[in-house]
Design an enzyme around this catalytic site. Structure first.
Site, PDB file in Angstrom:
ATOM      1  CD  GLU A 149      -1.920  -2.293   1.549  1.00 33.01           C
ATOM      2  OE1 GLU A 149      -0.745  -2.645   1.836  1.00 33.01           O
ATOM      3  OE2 GLU A 149      -2.895  -3.064   1.645  1.00 33.01           O
ATOM      4  CG  PHE A 186      -9.990 -10.468  10.615  1.00 37.63           C
ATOM      5  CD1 PHE A 186      -8.720 -10.894  10.986  1.00 37.63           C
ATOM      6  CD2 PHE A 186     -10.309 -10.411   9.264  1.00 37.63           C
ATOM      7  CE1 PHE A 186      -7.795 -11.252  10.021  1.00 37.63           C
ATOM      8  CE2 PHE A 186      -9.375 -10.765   8.296  1.00 37.63           C
ATOM      9  CZ  PHE A 186      -8.110 -11.196   8.678  1.00 37.63           C
ATOM     10  CD  GLN A 187      -7.637  -7.871   7.063  1.00 39.37           C
ATOM     11  OE1 GLN A 187      -8.553  -7.609   6.303  1.00 39.37           O
ATOM     12  NE2 GLN A 187      -6.465  -8.323   6.636  1.00 39.37           N
ATOM     13  CE  LYS A 196     -17.263  -7.138   3.201  1.00 36.03           C
ATOM     14  NZ  LYS A 196     -16.641  -8.440   3.452  1.00 36.03           N
ATOM     15  CG  MET A 212      21.885  13.283   5.089  1.00 35.40           C
ATOM     16  SD  MET A 212      23.069  14.396   4.295  1.00 35.40           S
ATOM     17  CE  MET A 212      22.052  15.172   3.034  1.00 35.40           C
TER      18      MET A 212
END
Lengths: 173, 571
Positions: free
Chosen positions: B62, B124-125, B174, B483
Site C-alpha cells: 500500500e 478482524f482487520q 463494509k 546522509m
C-alpha cells in the site's frame, strides 16, 4: 499568560478529538475545556482556558483552530467584557456537628447543598474559577472526599464597555 | 468476464460502493491506486462491474500506492486517488498520508472499515483510521449513513484540492459499501467552516509594492505554493519587471527557471552560498508560497536579520508561524503575483545588489572533487541533466542523492521535480516515479534513489514490468545510508553506527528477475558509454551506479548555525 478562547464547531463525532489532538500536537497546554450544545441545532461551543507563552503562540493557536473544517469561528475573549462561569461539586466529610459550620462558609459564595448523607455533604458552586478555588480552599480542612469541576464556559456580554486599552485594537501595533 | 453474463449492471440494485464509483466518475477520476482486501471487496466488485471506467494500478504494498498517487498528483496537478482495505491496508498507507500532508499534495484516500456493528470490538482487520489519521490529514470522514456518501466524496475532493492542498481520508464501513440503496441522494454541500481566502487584500499588495520600491537589497524566495497555484509565468513576469534575484526552496525547484540569470539556486541547509547570503543580507524578503521550514531557515536568529519580511501564503496559519512577518498576504500565489504585476513597475535602484549576487554566483559555485575514474555523484547528476536536456521528471527519496539531484539537476519548468521534502521519506522516490509516469506517459521519468531507500519499496518493480512503464531507476549506490554516514562523520566523530550497508542484492539480477534490463556502472567511462542510450531508451531500466562512498553533500549549514555560517564553501 492565561487566555480564554472559544470555538464554535459543528457537532460531529470526532471534532473534540480533532481539536484537542491539534492542541496537543502543537504543544499547547489546556487548563480546562468545556463543550456543550448551543442555541443552533448541530452547533456546539467549546471554551478553552490555555496557558500560552506569548502573542505569537496565541495567534498560532487561533489560526490552527480556524483551519479545521468543522470549526466555524474562533474568538479570544480574554480581554473582552465577558460572563464566565464554572460549576464545581464538592463532597466534604461532615459529621452533624460541623454541618451548620459548613453551611455558614458556603453561604457567602451562594453555593448550595445538593446532597447530604451521614458522613458527607455535597456542595454545588458556580462562578468564575477564582471563586470556585476560594471555596475549595475553605472547605479543604474538613476533608474533601470527591471533587469535580466542569471547566470554564464563557461568552461576551450583551453590551461591550468602552475599551481603555486601545492598542490591542489598533492596526499599528 | 463470465460474471457479466449473469450480472446486469443496468438493472442491478445499487450499493453504497456503486454510489462511490459514480461519485468518482463524476469527479473526473480515471486512475485509481489501490490494493483490495476484505473490507473493500464491495468497492472492488463495483469497480469490476463498472467495466473500464478506471485504470486501476495495483502496487505490491500500500505504501507504493500512496506514493504513486502523490507522484501522480504532483505531475498532473489533479488529485491522486487511493483505495486501501481496513486495518493493515490503512496503516500501510500512513507514511504516504503524512508525506502528502507535509508537502501539501492533493490526495483522496478511501479506506475500508469493518462493518459498523463491530467497530470498536477489535474485530478482524479493524484499526481506528479516524484516530490514526486525524493529525496527518487536512480532513477525514467516516461514513455513517449511505445517503451521505456522495456528499462526503464531493467534499473530500473539494477540500483536498482547494486552498492549501492536502490529503483527505474517507473511511467506509463494509456494511455501508455493501448495502443496497434505492433512494435519490442529494450530494450538494455547504462548508461554512472552510472558506479559503484566494485573493489578496489590495492594501497589503500595495504595501508590498511600496516596500519593493524602497528596497535596496530585495530577494524573492519561491516555494512550492507557486507550483500548486500554477503561477510560474506570473512569477517570471514579476521578477523580470523589477530584476529581482530569486532563490527557491527545495520543493520550489522548477517554479522559476534554474537557468535564468536572476536565479540564485536553492536556499537552505544544502543550498548555494549565493542564495543563503542573499537571504542573509537582504533588506526585503518576499516569500511566495514557502513555509519557512527549519531546513531552509537554519538558526532563526540569523535568518534574514536585516530584512523586512513579506509572506504570501494561502494558509494563514503559516504566516508568522516561524518567522515574524511585516507584510502578511493571505492569498493564492498566482492571484497575488497577478495583483503585483498589475501595479505599474518601475526600475529599482539596486544595481550594487544585483552585481553582488552575480559576483557571488561566479565566486562561490557548487563544487566537487573528481578522483581518478571513480564516479562522483555530483558529476553523475550533471551528466543525467545533460543526457536528458534537463527536461525529464526527476523523483527522489530523502538523503544525499536527493540533495545532489536538487543541486545539480537544474529544473526549468514546474511539476518536473517530485521529492519528499517535508516528511523526508525513504522509499518515496521509486513509487512516486511510477505515479508520475502514469500521469504523463510521454515524459521521461527518472527515479533517482539511494541504495537504502530503493530497498524499502523496490517490490514495485512489478509495476514497471506489468504496465510497461519506461521509468528509469538510477540507484546512486554508495553502499551506505549516505546522509546518516555523513552526519556521523561530521558530528559523531566517525562512529559509523549501522550506516554502512555493504550486503546488498545484485540489483542487475533483481531487475532481470522482473524482466527489466539491469545495468551496473562502476566507472565514469561506463557512465558515458551506457547511460545516454539507456536514459533515452523507451523501456524501463534499473541502473546500479556505484559512486564514491566517502563523498559528502556540501556546502552545508550545520545544525544550529545561521545562513551566513555555511561550511564546505569553496572559493
Amino acid at each position: 499568560m492565561k487566555r480564554i478562547v472559544t470555538a464554535i464547531v459543528h457537532n460531529r463525532s470526532g471534532v473534540l478529538n480533532r481539536v484537542t489532538g491539534l492542541l496537543a500536537k502543537r504543544q499547547f497546554n489546556i487548563e480546562s475545556i468545556s463543550v456543550g450544545r448551543t442555541e443552533t441545532e448541530g452547533v456546539s461551543k467549546m471554551t478553552f482556558v490555555v496557558e500560552i507563552e506569548d502573542e505569537r503562540k496565541l495567534e498560532q493557536l487561533t489560526k490552527q483552530l480556524n483551519k479545521q473544517v468543522d470549526v466555524l469561528k474562533v474568538s479570544d475573549i480574554t480581554d473582552k467584557a465577558i460572563v464566565a462561569r464554572e460549576l464545581a461539586m464538592i463532597k466534604v466529610i461532615s459529621n452533624p456537628q460541623v454541618r451548620s459550620e459548613i453551611q455558614g462558609i458556603i453561604e457567602p459564595f451562594r453555593a448550595t447543598v445538593i446532597d447530604v448523607s451521614r458522613e458527607n455533604t455535597t456542595i454545588q458552586v458556580t462562578g468564575n474559577s477564582d471563586k470556585v478555588d476560594a471555596l475549595i480552599d475553605l472547605l479543604r480542612p474538613y476533608g474533601i472526599k470527591e471533587l469535580a469541576r466542569t471547566g470554564l464556559t464563557a461568552f461576551t456580554r450583551g453590551h461591550q464597555k468602552q475599551v481603555a486599552e486601545i492598542k490591542s485594537y489598533s492596526l499599528l501595533k | 468476464m463470465k460474471a457479466e453474463a449473469t450480472y446486469n449492471v443496468k438493472t442491478a440494485p445499487r450499493t453504497g460502493a456503486d454510489l462511490l464509483v459514480e461519485a468518482l466518475i463524476e469527479q473526473g477520476v480515471d486512475t485509481l491506486f489501490g490494493y483490495p482486501g476484505g473490507a473493500v471487496l464491495p468497492i472492488y466488485d463495483a469497480i469490476y462491474r463498472a467495466g473500464g471506467s478506471f485504470d486501476h494500478i495495483l502496487p505490491r504494498h500500500e505504501q507504493g500506492a500512496i506514493h504513486a498517487a502523490e507522484g501522480y498528483a504532483r505531475v498532473s496537478g489533479r488529485p491522486g486517488v487511493v483505495i486501501g482495505t481496513s486495518g493493515p491496508g490503512a496503516t500501510n498507507l500512513i507514511t504516504g498520508i503524512a508525506d502528502a500532508m507535509m508537502d501539501s499534495l492533493p490526495v483522496v484516500i478511501f479506506t475500508g472499515q469493518v462493518a459498523k456493528g463491530v467497530i470498536g470490538t477489535d474485530a478482524f482487520q479493524e484499526s481506528d483510521v479516524m484516530g490514526i489519521t486525524t493529525p496527518i490529514t487536512k480532513h477525514n470522514y467516516q461514513v455513517q449513513r449511505i445517503e451521505e456518501l456522495p456528499r462526503i466524496v464531493k467534499e473530500a475532493f473539494h477540500i483536498a484540492t482547494t486552498g492549501r492542498p492536502g490529503p483527505v481520508v474517507v473511511d467506509i464501513p463494509k456494511d455501508i459499501s455493501s448495502t443496497v440503496h434505492e433512494a435519490k441522494v442529494d450530494a450538494s454541500f455547504h462548508l461554512p467552516g472552510y472558506q479559503p481566502t484566494l485573493n489578496p487584500n489590495p492594501l497589503q499588495i500595495k504595501k508590498l509594492h511600496d516596500a519593493l520600491l524602497q528596497a535596496k537589497k530585495p530577494v524573492v524566495l519561491a516555494g512550492a505554493g507557486i507550483i500548486h497555484a500554477g503561477g510560474s509565468e506570473e512569477l517570471s513576469k514579476f521578477v523580470e519587471a523589477y530584476e529581482l534575484p530569486v532563490t527557491t526552496t527545495l520543493l520550489g525547484l522548477g517554479s522559476f527557471p534554474g537557468s535564468s540569470q536572476l536565479s540564485l539556486g536553492m536556499a537552505g541547509m544544502h543550498g548555494t552560498y549565493t542564495a543563503n547570503m542573499a537571504l542573509y543580507e537582504s533588506d526585503l524578503l518576499i516569500n511566495i508560497g514557502a513555509r519557512f521550514d527549519d531546513r531552509l531557515t537554519g538558526n532563526l536568529q540569523h535568518f534574514a536579520p536585516h530584512a523586512k519580511v513579506a509572506h504570501v501564503d494561502v494558509d494563514p496559519a503559516e504566516i508568522g508561524k516561524n518567522v515574524p512577518t511585516d507584510i502578511p498576504i493571505v492569498s493564492d500565489a498566482k492571484a497575488a503575483l497577478e495583483a503585483l504585476n498589475h501595479h505599474p513597475s518601475s526600475k529599482l535602484n539596486h544595481n550594487d545588489w544585483l552585481e553582488k549576487t552575480q559576483a557571488n554566483k561566479d565566486e562561490f559555485p557548487l563544487w566537487h572533487q573528481d578522483v581518478d575514474s571513480e564516479i562522483a555523484p555530483q558529476w553523475l547528476m550533471k551528466k543525467v541533466h545533460n543526457y536528458t536536456n534537463g527536461d525529464s521528471i526527476v523523483t527522489t527519496d530523502v538523503g544525499q542523492h536527493q540533495m545532489w539531484a536538487a543541486q545539480y539537476y537544474s529544473f526549468h519548468q514546474p511539476n518536473r521535480w517530485v521529492t519528499s521534502g517535508g516528511l523526508g521519506t525513504m522509499g518515496f522516490g521509486f513509487p512516486a516515479a511510477v505515479g508520475a509516469q502514469v500521469a504523463d506517459p510521454d515524459a521521461k521519468v527518472i527515479a533517482v534513489v539511494g541504495d537504502g531507500g530503493f530497498q524499502m519499496t523496490m517490490q514495485e518493480l512489478s509495476l514497471l514490468q506489468e504496465r510497461k512503464l519506461p521509468v528509469k531507476v538510477l540507484i546512486v549506490n554508495n553502499q551506505a545510508l549516505g546522509m546518516v554516514r555523513q552526519w556521523q562523520e561530521s558530528f559523531y566523530d566517525k562512529r559509523y553506527s549501522h550506516s554502512i550497508i555493504d550486503t546488498q542484492p545484485d540489483f542487475v539480477k533483481l531487475a532481470e528477475s522482473y524482466q527489466i534490463p539491469g545495468y551496473r556502472l562502476d566507472s565514469r567511462d561506463q557512465v558515458e558509454e551506457i547511460l545516454p542510450s539507456v536514459l533515452n531508451d523507451p523501456h524501463p531500466a534499473v541502473i546500479d551506479c556505484r559512486v564514491m562512498q566517502e563523498e559528502n553533500v556540501y556546502p552545508m549549514i550545520a545544525p544550529g548555525k545561521g545562513l551566513h555560517e555555511m561550511i564546505g564553501v569553496k572559493r
